[in-house]
Design an enzyme around this catalytic site. Structure first.
Site, PDB file in Angstrom:
ATOM      1  N   ASP A 205      -8.159 -43.421  -8.921  1.00 18.82           N
ATOM      2  CA  ASP A 205      -7.314 -42.693  -7.964  1.00 18.82           C
ATOM      3  C   ASP A 205      -6.262 -41.824  -8.644  1.00 18.82           C
ATOM      4  O   ASP A 205      -5.449 -41.199  -7.980  1.00 18.82           O
ATOM      5  CB  ASP A 205      -6.633 -43.674  -7.008  1.00 18.82           C
ATOM      6  CG  ASP A 205      -5.647 -44.594  -7.711  1.00 18.82           C
ATOM      7  OD1 ASP A 205      -5.623 -44.610  -8.966  1.00 18.82           O
ATOM      8  OD2 ASP A 205      -4.885 -45.297  -7.022  1.00 18.82           O
ATOM      9  N   GLY A 206      -6.258 -41.783  -9.996  1.00 22.52           N
ATOM     10  CA  GLY A 206      -5.315 -40.949 -10.731  1.00 22.52           C
ATOM     11  C   GLY A 206      -4.146 -41.704 -11.325  1.00 22.52           C
ATOM     12  O   GLY A 206      -3.407 -41.166 -12.157  1.00 22.52           O
TER      13      GLY A 206
ATOM     14  N   HIS B 227      19.111 -25.732 -18.684  1.00 22.04           N
ATOM     15  CA  HIS B 227      19.353 -24.605 -17.778  1.00 22.04           C
ATOM     16  C   HIS B 227      20.839 -24.451 -17.479  1.00 22.04           C
ATOM     17  O   HIS B 227      21.322 -23.337 -17.276  1.00 22.04           O
ATOM     18  CB  HIS B 227      18.563 -24.803 -16.480  1.00 22.04           C
ATOM     19  CG  HIS B 227      18.610 -23.634 -15.561  1.00 22.04           C
ATOM     20  ND1 HIS B 227      18.092 -22.396 -15.902  1.00 22.04           N
ATOM     21  CD2 HIS B 227      19.132 -23.485 -14.313  1.00 22.04           C
ATOM     22  CE1 HIS B 227      18.282 -21.552 -14.907  1.00 22.04           C
ATOM     23  NE2 HIS B 227      18.916 -22.180 -13.935  1.00 22.04           N
TER      24      HIS B 227
ATOM     25  N   LYS C  51      21.482  -9.291 -10.315  1.00 20.43           N
ATOM     26  CA  LYS C  51      20.319  -9.366  -9.429  1.00 20.43           C
ATOM     27  C   LYS C  51      20.656 -10.168  -8.183  1.00 20.43           C
ATOM     28  O   LYS C  51      21.516 -11.051  -8.198  1.00 20.43           O
ATOM     29  CB  LYS C  51      19.127  -9.993 -10.147  1.00 20.43           C
ATOM     30  CG  LYS C  51      19.309 -11.457 -10.534  1.00 20.43           C
ATOM     31  CD  LYS C  51      18.108 -11.998 -11.285  1.00 20.43           C
ATOM     32  CE  LYS C  51      18.339 -13.471 -11.678  1.00 20.43           C
ATOM     33  NZ  LYS C  51      17.231 -14.021 -12.468  1.00 20.43           N
TER      34      LYS C  51
ATOM     35  N   ASP D 178      17.439 -15.465 -22.427  1.00 20.91           N
ATOM     36  CA  ASP D 178      17.450 -16.400 -21.301  1.00 20.91           C
ATOM     37  C   ASP D 178      16.948 -17.754 -21.771  1.00 20.91           C
ATOM     38  O   ASP D 178      16.350 -17.870 -22.850  1.00 20.91           O
ATOM     39  CB  ASP D 178      16.580 -15.878 -20.159  1.00 20.91           C
ATOM     40  CG  ASP D 178      17.077 -16.347 -18.795  1.00 20.91           C
ATOM     41  OD1 ASP D 178      17.970 -17.212 -18.746  1.00 20.91           O
ATOM     42  OD2 ASP D 178      16.566 -15.846 -17.769  1.00 20.91           O
TER      43      ASP D 178
ATOM     44  N   ALA E 121       8.248 -14.424 -14.845  1.00 21.38           N
ATOM     45  CA  ALA E 121       8.519 -13.206 -15.625  1.00 21.38           C
ATOM     46  C   ALA E 121       8.929 -12.033 -14.745  1.00 21.38           C
ATOM     47  O   ALA E 121       9.012 -10.902 -15.226  1.00 21.38           O
ATOM     48  CB  ALA E 121       7.308 -12.825 -16.490  1.00 21.38           C
ATOM     49  N   GLY E 122       9.230 -12.286 -13.488  1.00 23.15           N
ATOM     50  CA  GLY E 122       9.652 -11.208 -12.596  1.00 23.15           C
ATOM     51  C   GLY E 122      10.972 -10.590 -13.009  1.00 23.15           C
ATOM     52  O   GLY E 122      11.113  -9.366 -13.065  1.00 23.15           O
TER      53      GLY E 122
END
Length: 313
Positions: free
Chosen positions: A41-42, A133, A195, A221, A227-228
């Site tokens: 089942d994983g 981050h 942005k 970054d 990658a937008g």
């Protein structure tokens, strides 16, 4: 025998095995033996195939989605705790779920803190990670956190390029501190992109603060996902007269149509680390290994030596 003289052992989750092998080689040892059994089942179960009683172990693994990477890390930490390892250091080249570090709207989780608490509850006694981050995520932990900077890897490479009229750029206001740190080390100018997002991963508007005419621009970054932002910023800067645009991003998530966007953009080069394995090859993506950085820090941590020399900024 003291813990500082007992040989440390290094293990890896499945996804990060290639990087872990490089780190182990740089450390001067081999990866420890571990097997993972999977049910139909994983459900899966990791098992250490050698004694780790009374030792310091390092478990290497980036916890980027899917959630199986995080789950495997948690299970390995729990298994090590129950096998009487003395110190369990979770080495997270990329700390996943870090973008959810605060409530940015009502009725949402703070996933970064939840992940931190799960790692500690599982039994991690120390965390080593790179380019979070948000720096303040360190405060979500009650255990020691060694927060490394990929600038240690990127700055020598940038200096070797010997770019004239170099300008460091931040793709958003939140990254301005990181961009300033790079510009100070390289004695260059700084520009910032402003942005606005319509929703996650979708940019509705972007403006440039600063002059890039005739400049070789390097965007900085902590990660690149779709990658937008990077490709839009690169195209905008070339339209504003930049000579060339490169990007430095520590963690190459590169999901969705990221590779296609890179190939079609005016971005000359994307420089990343191997904190996350690439999904595919690209002539525009340059990978610099973080193995030596982690191996050096792990060695010093194990021998109770200072790691401050590993920090450029």
């Amino acid at each position: 025998m003291s813990s500082t003289t007992t040989e440390a052992k290094i293990f890896s989750i499945t996804q990060s095995k290639a990087l872990a092998e490089k780190i182990a080689a740089a450390y001067g040892t081999n990866l420890g033996k571990i097997i993972t059994s999977t049910y139909s089942d994983g459900e899966f179960q990791p098992s250490y195939e050698e004694s780790i009683r009374g030792t310091r172990i390092f478990i290497i693994g980036s916890t980027n989605p899917s959630s199986e990477n995080l789950m495997e890390m948690l299970l390995m930490i729990d298994a090590a705790k129950r096998a009487s390892a003395r110190h369990i250091t979770a080495v997270l080249p990329y700390f996943g779920w870090a973008r959810q570090d605060r409530k940015d709207k009502p009725r949402v989780p703070i996933a970064a803190k939840l992940v931190a608490k799960m790692l500690e509850t599982a039994g991690a006694t120390r965390i080593i990670t790179m380019d979070l981050h948000a720096d303040q995520i360190q405060g979500f932990f009650e255990k020691p956190v060694d927060h490394l900077f990929a600038s240690t890897i990127f700055l020598p490479y940038l200096k070797e390029l010997n770019l004239d009229n170099l300008t460091i750029a931040s793709p958003d206001m939140g990254g301005s501190k990181r961009a300033y740190a790079y510009s100070k080390a390289l004695q260059s100018d700084v520009v910032i992109c402003y942005k606005q997002r319509a929703k996650a991963n979708v940019i509705s508007h972007m403006e440039l603060i600063g002059d890039v005419t005739g400049k070789n621009v390097v965007l900085v970054d902590d990660m690149v996902d779709t990658a937008g932002t990077l490709t839009k910023a690169a195209d905008l800067m070339m339209e504003r007269g930049a000579k060339s645009v490169r990007a430095i991003c520590t963690h190459p998530i590169l999901s969705g149509t990221a590779y296609e966007r890179l190939e079609n953009s005016r971005l000359e080069e994307l420089i990343v680390t191997d904190s996350i394995p690439l999904k595919q090859e690209s002539k525009k993506v340059k990978v610099l290994s973080c193995a030596n950085l982690f191996a050096g820090v792990m060695h010093n941590v194990h021998h109770n030596a200072s790691i401050s020399s590993k920090f450029i900024m």
